[in-house]
Design a protein around this motif. Structure first.
Motif, PDB file in Angstrom:
ATOM      1  N   SER A 251      37.160 -17.686  12.659  1.00 21.14           N
ATOM      2  CA  SER A 251      37.335 -18.216  11.304  1.00 21.14           C
ATOM      3  C   SER A 251      36.051 -18.109  10.501  1.00 21.14           C
ATOM      4  N   ALA A 252      34.906 -18.298  11.159  1.00 24.89           N
ATOM      5  CA  ALA A 252      33.619 -18.190  10.460  1.00 24.89           C
ATOM      6  C   ALA A 252      33.426 -16.786   9.905  1.00 24.89           C
ATOM      7  N   GLU A 253      33.750 -15.779  10.711  1.00 22.48           N
ATOM      8  CA  GLU A 253      33.605 -14.403  10.230  1.00 22.48           C
ATOM      9  C   GLU A 253      34.623 -14.106   9.126  1.00 22.48           C
ATOM     10  N   LYS A 254      35.828 -14.659   9.245  1.00 21.50           N
ATOM     11  CA  LYS A 254      36.830 -14.494   8.182  1.00 21.50           C
ATOM     12  C   LYS A 254      36.360 -15.156   6.888  1.00 21.50           C
ATOM     13  N   ALA A 255      35.700 -16.318   7.022  1.00 21.30           N
ATOM     14  CA  ALA A 255      35.184 -17.011   5.840  1.00 21.30           C
ATOM     15  C   ALA A 255      34.148 -16.161   5.122  1.00 21.30           C
ATOM     16  N   LEU A 256      33.305 -15.473   5.884  1.00 20.71           N
ATOM     17  CA  LEU A 256      32.298 -14.599   5.280  1.00 20.71           C
ATOM     18  C   LEU A 256      32.959 -13.397   4.606  1.00 20.71           C
ATOM     19  N   LEU A 257      33.957 -12.814   5.254  1.00 19.40           N
ATOM     20  CA  LEU A 257      34.680 -11.687   4.650  1.00 19.40           C
ATOM     21  C   LEU A 257      35.358 -12.098   3.345  1.00 19.40           C
ATOM     22  N   LYS A 258      35.897 -13.304   3.315  1.00 18.47           N
ATOM     23  CA  LYS A 258      36.539 -13.805   2.087  1.00 18.47           C
ATOM     24  C   LYS A 258      35.509 -13.966   0.978  1.00 18.47           C
ATOM     25  N   ARG A 259      34.330 -14.433   1.296  1.00 11.19           N
ATOM     26  CA  ARG A 259      33.267 -14.566   0.293  1.00 11.19           C
ATOM     27  C   ARG A 259      32.881 -13.200  -0.261  1.00 11.19           C
ATOM     28  N   ILE A 260      32.734 -12.219   0.608  1.00 13.95           N
ATOM     29  CA  ILE A 260      32.388 -10.875   0.150  1.00 13.95           C
ATOM     30  C   ILE A 260      33.479 -10.329  -0.766  1.00 13.95           C
ATOM     31  N   GLU A 261      34.735 -10.573  -0.396  1.00 14.55           N
ATOM     32  CA  GLU A 261      35.859 -10.102  -1.217  1.00 14.55           C
ATOM     33  C   GLU A 261      35.887 -10.782  -2.586  1.00 14.55           C
ATOM     34  N   VAL A 262      35.704 -12.101  -2.601  1.00 13.20           N
ATOM     35  CA  VAL A 262      35.813 -12.858  -3.849  1.00 13.20           C
ATOM     36  C   VAL A 262      34.658 -12.539  -4.800  1.00 13.20           C
ATOM     37  N   TYR A 263      33.450 -12.374  -4.266  1.00 13.15           N
ATOM     38  CA  TYR A 263      32.282 -12.170  -5.121  1.00 13.15           C
ATOM     39  C   TYR A 263      32.003 -10.700  -5.442  1.00 13.15           C
ATOM     40  N   SER A 264      32.668  -9.795  -4.751  1.00 13.15           N
ATOM     41  CA  SER A 264      32.418  -8.364  -4.962  1.00 13.15           C
ATOM     42  C   SER A 264      32.935  -7.910  -6.319  1.00 13.15           C
ATOM     43  N   MET A 265      32.184  -7.015  -6.953  1.00 15.16           N
ATOM     44  CA  MET A 265      32.608  -6.426  -8.229  1.00 15.16           C
ATOM     45  C   MET A 265      33.147  -5.011  -8.032  1.00 15.16           C
ATOM     46  N   GLY A 266      33.431  -4.655  -6.811  1.00 13.91           N
ATOM     47  CA  GLY A 266      33.930  -3.317  -6.518  1.00 13.91           C
ATOM     48  C   GLY A 266      33.285  -2.802  -5.254  1.00 13.91           C
ATOM     49  N   GLU A 267      32.508  -1.758  -5.372  1.00 15.33           N
ATOM     50  CA  GLU A 267      31.775  -1.203  -4.233  1.00 15.33           C
ATOM     51  C   GLU A 267      30.506  -2.011  -4.006  1.00 15.33           C
ATOM     52  N   ALA A 268      30.558  -2.947  -3.071  1.00 16.96           N
ATOM     53  CA  ALA A 268      29.403  -3.815  -2.808  1.00 16.96           C
ATOM     54  C   ALA A 268      28.750  -3.438  -1.477  1.00 16.96           C
ATOM     55  N   ASN A 269      27.489  -3.750  -1.361  1.00 23.60           N
ATOM     56  CA  ASN A 269      26.738  -3.504  -0.127  1.00 23.60           C
ATOM     57  C   ASN A 269      26.178  -4.830   0.382  1.00 23.60           C
ATOM     58  N   PRO A 270      26.977  -5.601   1.127  1.00 24.67           N
ATOM     59  CA  PRO A 270      26.483  -6.901   1.613  1.00 24.67           C
ATOM     60  C   PRO A 270      25.401  -6.716   2.663  1.00 24.67           C
ATOM     61  N   PRO A 271      24.241  -7.344   2.477  1.00 26.80           N
ATOM     62  CA  PRO A 271      23.184  -7.229   3.491  1.00 26.80           C
ATOM     63  C   PRO A 271      23.601  -7.779   4.844  1.00 26.80           C
ATOM     64  N   VAL A 272      24.452  -8.822   4.837  1.00 28.12           N
ATOM     65  CA  VAL A 272      24.963  -9.412   6.085  1.00 28.12           C
ATOM     66  C   VAL A 272      26.478  -9.283   6.082  1.00 28.12           C
ATOM     67  N   GLU A 273      27.006  -8.562   7.054  1.00 22.80           N
ATOM     68  CA  GLU A 273      28.443  -8.427   7.191  1.00 22.80           C
ATOM     69  C   GLU A 273      28.970  -9.442   8.205  1.00 22.80           C
ATOM     70  N   ALA A 274      30.259  -9.369   8.511  1.00 27.05           N
ATOM     71  CA  ALA A 274      30.892 -10.395   9.337  1.00 27.05           C
ATOM     72  C   ALA A 274      30.233 -10.534  10.710  1.00 27.05           C
ATOM     73  N   ALA A 275      29.944  -9.412  11.362  1.00 24.93           N
ATOM     74  CA  ALA A 275      29.354  -9.478  12.704  1.00 24.93           C
ATOM     75  C   ALA A 275      27.965 -10.121  12.659  1.00 24.93           C
TER      76      ALA A 275
END
Length: 429
Positions: A263-287
């Motif tokens: 669930s913690a990794e899913k929570a991070l993925l949801k944050r990346i999805e919600v805050y992304s403006m399209g093609e984003a490069n998150p410095p920290v991914e789910a893993a």
């Protein structure tokens, strides 16, 4: 920085989730606790309480519960459960009178914000001009050029002080707001404003503050039209708040435990999805987030804070990369370097103190000094010097009771968990 990375805002913000649709999306892994809290607010004659470690997400859970209850009312479900805009905190500086004034002032403000919705749904609401009179006219505006009333007259920089005229007396304001509440919410089923007392563990440092909680029982916890939610860590609800006077007023605490790793990794993925403006490069991914989350003993707020710190470092050092495996290696190296640096600040911690620290870690990082025998000591006093060394190194923190100057709870800090990661050979339990 975040815009350059393709985000409209910081996806790793450690701030509590807001009470809106976005916050509802971001709350992941809390379906059971959310349903239980909403049911208690709607249906119980006692006020719900939450307990859980600091940083586990209690404030976010309450915010989303209040938002969902408000949306249900707007969509036609019976019961007007409307959250106040901000939670309250009780400290030793509060008096019953000052806290009650703060609460009722916030209630009056919420009447203004919700008046249209309540009236539309057939509720009896106070006249808008009457509310405005109580909130604005009871203030003298004090200026360098003289006094003004309700903003008229005077000049220069202004401050405020209560109007002492009889029409704006404190008792008059209190009785007026109480009348509004009773008329608007004549029964529990009608609903009420949701009031939250957060960080209840602050009461653990003052006998006077604990007595204040008991004092507000009759003055605020039993007022028609107010539904309270009390949040705290370290077993505070079951101890300080569970006095005989509060039994039957407060419900048994809902345990808010860390969400599981998936669930913690899913929570991070949801944050990346919600805050992304399209093609984003998150410095920290789910893993990478899962790695940091487990190092810190699954504290969501601290994990997000370290993700933010890593992102800042990677951006400023020009270490932004695209490949997921390379990102993971860089995060592991950064966390190892952070752990090395933190351990270098523990030179004053001796062998006996480290033994206490290691034993505390095996107990999931929290204990009471009264459990001294489990740490190999014959008396609580004999263990105190070791606790002091660990506190000075910022590896643990204690809640101190001012009434007798004794430690009531000891917990491993976020820094302590990272040092434990180094001491464990960079392995995660």
């Amino acid at each position: 920085m975040w815009e350059e990375l393709g985000f409209r805002d910081n996806p790793y913000s450690p701030k509590p989730i807001l009470a809106n649709e976005e916050g509802s999306e971001l709350l992941v892994g809390r379906d059971v606790e959310l349903r239980k809290l909403m049911t208690y607010i709607r249906s119980s004659d006692t006020h719900p309480t939450l307990e859980g470690p600091n940083g586990v997400g209690k404030t976010s859970l309450v915010s989303v519960a209040g938002y969902k209850l408000l949306k249900e009312f707007e969509d036609g479900k019976p019961g007007a459960y409307i959250p106040l805009s901000s939670p309250f905190q009780l400290t030793s500086e509060d008096t019953l009178q000052s806290f009650k004034q703060r609460v009722l002032y916030a209630v009056a403000q919420q009447f203004i914000a919700s008046r249209g919705l309540l009236k539309e749904k057939g509720y009896s609401v106070p006249d808008g001009d009457e509310i405005d009179q109580w909130l604005n006219f009871p203030l003298f505006h004090l200026t360098g050029g003289g006094a003004s009333v309700a903003g008229f007259g005077g000049n220069a920089t202004r401050s405020t002080a209560p109007n002492s005229s009889a029409g704006f007396s404190e008792s008059g304001f209190v009785s007026t707001v109480m009348k509004w509440l009773k008329e608007c919410f004549p029964s529990r089923a009608a609903g009420g404003f949701i009031c939250v007392i957060d960080n209840l563990e602050l009461l653990e440092t003052s006998r006077g503050a604990r007595e204040l909680l008991e004092a507000i029982r009759d003055e605020l916890l039993n007022i028609s039209g107010l539904r309270w939610v009390l949040c705290g860590a370290r077993g505070i609800v079951r101890s300080s708040a569970s006095s005989p006077r509060l039994q039957g007023v407060l419900a048994e605490p809902i345990d808010v435990k860390p969400i599981n790793d998936v669930s913690a990794e899913k929570a991070l993925l949801k944050r990346i999805e919600v805050y992304s403006m399209g093609e984003a490069n998150p410095p920290v991914e789910a893993a990478g987030f899962g790695h940091i989350y487990r190092i810190g003993n699954r504290n969501l707020r601290n994990a997000l804070k370290y993700c933010e710190d890593f992102s800042m470092w990677a951006y400023l050092e020009g270490n932004l990369i695209e490949d997921s495996q390379d990102k993971m290696k860089l995060i592991e190296a950064w966390m190892a370097e952070t752990a090395d640096r933190y351990e270098q600040d523990t030179k004053g911690v001796g062998r006996r103190a480290w033994r206490v620290f290691d034993d505390l870690v095996t107990q999931n990082g929290t204990a009471s000094p009264s459990e001294y025998e489990q740490f190999g000591y014959r008396t609580q006093q004999a263990m105190r010097p070791q606790l002091k060394l660990l506190e000075d190194a910022r590896l643990i923190e204690s809640a101190i009771d001012e009434s007798d100057n004794r430690r009531r709870t000891i917990v491993v800090t976020s820094r302590g968990w990272i040092v434990n990661y180094k001491r464990s050979g960079f392995e995660i339990s």
